[in-house]
Design a protein around this motif. Sequence first.
Motif, mmCIF file in Angstrom:
data_model
loop_
_atom_site.group_PDB
_atom_site.id
_atom_site.type_symbol
_atom_site.label_atom_id
_atom_site.label_comp_id
_atom_site.label_asym_id
_atom_site.label_seq_id
_atom_site.Cartn_x
_atom_site.Cartn_y
_atom_site.Cartn_z
ATOM 1 N N ARG A 104 -6.305 2.299 5.538
ATOM 2 C CA ARG A 104 -6.021 1.761 6.865
ATOM 3 C C ARG A 104 -5.249 2.818 7.641
ATOM 4 O O ARG A 104 -4.194 3.271 7.199
ATOM 5 C CB ARG A 104 -5.198 0.475 6.740
ATOM 6 N N PRO A 137 0.831 -1.214 0.000
ATOM 7 C CA PRO A 137 0.000 0.000 0.000
ATOM 8 C C PRO A 137 0.865 1.264 0.000
ATOM 9 O O PRO A 137 1.981 1.257 0.518
ATOM 10 C CB PRO A 137 -0.780 -0.104 1.313
ATOM 11 N N ALA A 166 -9.886 4.427 -2.621
ATOM 12 C CA ALA A 166 -8.751 3.716 -2.039
ATOM 13 C C ALA A 166 -9.183 2.988 -0.772
ATOM 14 O O ALA A 166 -9.965 3.510 0.014
ATOM 15 C CB ALA A 166 -7.635 4.701 -1.702
ATOM 16 N N ALA A 167 -8.663 1.776 -0.589
ATOM 17 C CA ALA A 167 -8.837 1.065 0.676
ATOM 18 C C ALA A 167 -7.907 1.768 1.665
ATOM 19 O O ALA A 167 -6.718 1.937 1.411
ATOM 20 C CB ALA A 167 -8.459 -0.396 0.522
ATOM 21 N N THR A 174 -4.318 2.116 -4.922
ATOM 22 C CA THR A 174 -5.679 1.683 -4.595
ATOM 23 C C THR A 174 -5.790 1.296 -3.128
ATOM 24 O O THR A 174 -6.876 1.018 -2.642
ATOM 25 C CB THR A 174 -6.091 0.476 -5.461
ATOM 26 N N GLU A 175 -4.660 1.295 -2.429
ATOM 27 C CA GLU A 175 -4.642 0.954 -1.012
ATOM 28 C C GLU A 175 -3.681 1.904 -0.298
ATOM 29 O O GLU A 175 -2.568 2.131 -0.764
ATOM 30 C CB GLU A 175 -4.155 -0.495 -0.868
#
Length: 112
Positions: free
Chosen positions: A87, A23, A84-85, A53-54
């Motif tokens: 975290r 990511p 986007a994912a 995308t992450e």
Amino acid sequence: MAADHPSTPPAGPGTACAPDNRPAELVLVGQIGTKFLRELEQRLDAPPLREATEWFVDMSGVTRFDLACAYALLRAATLRPKPAALRIHGARRAVQRTLRHAGLDAVAVIEE
């Protein structure tokens, strides 16, 4: 993951990088308020994050995160052809409250 980052970023919006097959990483530090909003938006629109995308966002060094900046992070992650994912790691409780108030908990995993 943030320990792999090559340098310690200055106070403010921080740095972004996109390691191969991982990511994109955004490391934020210090007190991030409206004073840094424009710079944060520019970093969020930079190729490492724009093309990924992450995202992994390290907020362990953030002592304050303004609501306007939280909305900027939300917009950058979601207002794209493919969201986007996201975290978020290490945010302090007060910062987590701001992120949740902006609605980031609906689109991101917020880790302690």
